[in-house]
Design a protein around this motif. Structure first.
Motif, PDB file in Angstrom:
ATOM      1  N   PRO A 198      37.700  20.446  21.980  1.00 23.60           N
ATOM      2  CA  PRO A 198      37.720  19.039  22.387  1.00 23.60           C
ATOM      3  C   PRO A 198      39.163  18.585  22.617  1.00 23.60           C
ATOM      4  O   PRO A 198      40.076  18.998  21.906  1.00 23.60           O
ATOM      5  CB  PRO A 198      37.102  18.306  21.202  1.00 23.60           C
ATOM      6  CG  PRO A 198      37.224  19.227  20.053  1.00 23.60           C
ATOM      7  CD  PRO A 198      37.255  20.614  20.607  1.00 23.60           C
ATOM      8  N   THR A 199      39.353  17.754  23.617  1.00 25.64           N
ATOM      9  CA  THR A 199      40.679  17.199  23.883  1.00 25.64           C
ATOM     10  C   THR A 199      40.912  16.004  22.975  1.00 25.64           C
ATOM     11  O   THR A 199      40.013  15.542  22.284  1.00 25.64           O
ATOM     12  CB  THR A 199      40.793  16.754  25.348  1.00 25.64           C
ATOM     13  OG1 THR A 199      39.854  15.710  25.573  1.00 25.64           O
ATOM     14  CG2 THR A 199      40.546  17.913  26.301  1.00 25.64           C
ATOM     15  N   GLU A 200      42.132  15.472  23.011  1.00 24.62           N
ATOM     16  CA  GLU A 200      42.432  14.283  22.210  1.00 24.62           C
ATOM     17  C   GLU A 200      41.525  13.119  22.595  1.00 24.62           C
ATOM     18  O   GLU A 200      41.043  12.395  21.727  1.00 24.62           O
ATOM     19  CB  GLU A 200      43.876  13.853  22.424  1.00 24.62           C
ATOM     20  CG  GLU A 200      44.892  14.689  21.718  1.00 24.62           C
ATOM     21  CD  GLU A 200      46.263  14.125  21.939  1.00 24.62           C
ATOM     22  OE1 GLU A 200      46.645  13.209  21.191  1.00 24.62           O
ATOM     23  OE2 GLU A 200      46.934  14.590  22.872  1.00 24.62           O
ATOM     24  N   VAL A 201      41.306  12.940  23.878  1.00 17.68           N
ATOM     25  CA  VAL A 201      40.442  11.850  24.339  1.00 17.68           C
ATOM     26  C   VAL A 201      39.017  12.085  23.855  1.00 17.68           C
ATOM     27  O   VAL A 201      38.330  11.152  23.437  1.00 17.68           O
ATOM     28  CB  VAL A 201      40.490  11.708  25.877  1.00 17.68           C
ATOM     29  CG1 VAL A 201      39.450  10.729  26.372  1.00 17.68           C
ATOM     30  CG2 VAL A 201      41.872  11.271  26.324  1.00 17.68           C
ATOM     31  N   GLY A 202      38.568  13.322  23.862  1.00 17.79           N
ATOM     32  CA  GLY A 202      37.235  13.630  23.370  1.00 17.79           C
ATOM     33  C   GLY A 202      37.087  13.351  21.882  1.00 17.79           C
ATOM     34  O   GLY A 202      36.031  12.943  21.418  1.00 17.79           O
ATOM     35  N   LEU A 219      45.646  16.409  13.859  1.00 20.09           N
ATOM     36  CA  LEU A 219      44.283  16.398  14.387  1.00 20.09           C
ATOM     37  C   LEU A 219      43.334  17.153  13.460  1.00 20.09           C
ATOM     38  O   LEU A 219      42.210  16.716  13.215  1.00 20.09           O
ATOM     39  CB  LEU A 219      44.239  16.987  15.794  1.00 20.09           C
ATOM     40  CG  LEU A 219      44.894  16.141  16.878  1.00 20.09           C
ATOM     41  CD1 LEU A 219      44.946  16.910  18.190  1.00 20.09           C
ATOM     42  CD2 LEU A 219      44.171  14.827  17.056  1.00 20.09           C
ATOM     43  N   HIS A 220      43.780  18.279  12.931  1.00 19.18           N
ATOM     44  CA  HIS A 220      42.933  19.061  12.031  1.00 19.18           C
ATOM     45  C   HIS A 220      42.670  18.310  10.728  1.00 19.18           C
ATOM     46  O   HIS A 220      41.553  18.320  10.205  1.00 19.18           O
ATOM     47  CB  HIS A 220      43.556  20.419  11.737  1.00 19.18           C
ATOM     48  CG  HIS A 220      42.627  21.319  10.996  1.00 19.18           C
ATOM     49  ND1 HIS A 220      42.622  21.391   9.630  1.00 19.18           N
ATOM     50  CD2 HIS A 220      41.657  22.142  11.425  1.00 19.18           C
ATOM     51  CE1 HIS A 220      41.693  22.244   9.238  1.00 19.18           C
ATOM     52  NE2 HIS A 220      41.078  22.712  10.306  1.00 19.18           N
ATOM     53  N   ARG A 221      43.677  17.625  10.203  1.00 22.60           N
ATOM     54  CA  ARG A 221      43.493  16.863   8.961  1.00 22.60           C
ATOM     55  C   ARG A 221      42.534  15.692   9.151  1.00 22.60           C
ATOM     56  O   ARG A 221      41.771  15.360   8.255  1.00 22.60           O
ATOM     57  CB  ARG A 221      44.827  16.362   8.431  1.00 22.60           C
ATOM     58  CG  ARG A 221      45.682  17.465   7.870  1.00 22.60           C
ATOM     59  CD  ARG A 221      47.027  16.920   7.412  1.00 22.60           C
ATOM     60  NE  ARG A 221      47.908  18.003   7.048  1.00 22.60           N
ATOM     61  CZ  ARG A 221      48.044  18.475   5.820  1.00 22.60           C
ATOM     62  NH1 ARG A 221      47.342  17.962   4.841  1.00 22.60           N
ATOM     63  NH2 ARG A 221      48.866  19.458   5.567  1.00 22.60           N
ATOM     64  N   VAL A 222      42.566  15.077  10.331  1.00 20.96           N
ATOM     65  CA  VAL A 222      41.698  13.924  10.585  1.00 20.96           C
ATOM     66  C   VAL A 222      40.283  14.353  10.962  1.00 20.96           C
ATOM     67  O   VAL A 222      39.309  13.789  10.471  1.00 20.96           O
ATOM     68  CB  VAL A 222      42.299  13.028  11.702  1.00 20.96           C
ATOM     69  CG1 VAL A 222      41.343  11.924  12.092  1.00 20.96           C
ATOM     70  CG2 VAL A 222      43.626  12.449  11.247  1.00 20.96           C
TER      71      VAL A 222
END
Length: 64
Positions: free
Chosen positions: A18-22, A46-49
């Motif tokens: 998934p992209t950031e927008v996704g 991103l992985h932590r969230v």
């Protein structure tokens, strides 16, 4: 969470991930870029969230 309704839905996958927008949604990504908060765009954050969802299909393939 948004204080106004967001009518667009972005489900974007690139190279099985998934992209950031996704993950975050377009308004959130635009805010991060506009604020210059580049540290919020890193794989570690991103992985932590979002956990293993960040790895997308790559994670699924490894676990089978």
């Amino acid at each position: 969470m948004h204080t106004y309704p967001v009518r667009e839905i972005y489900t974007i996958i690139s190279a099985g991930r998934p992209t950031e927008v996704g993950l975050r949604g377009y308004p959130a990504v635009q805010t991060i870029i506009a604020a210059g908060a580049d540290d919020q765009r890193g794989d570690d954050v991103l992985h932590r969230v979002f956990g293993d969802a960040v790895r997308g299909l790559e994670q699924l393939r490894r676990s089978t």
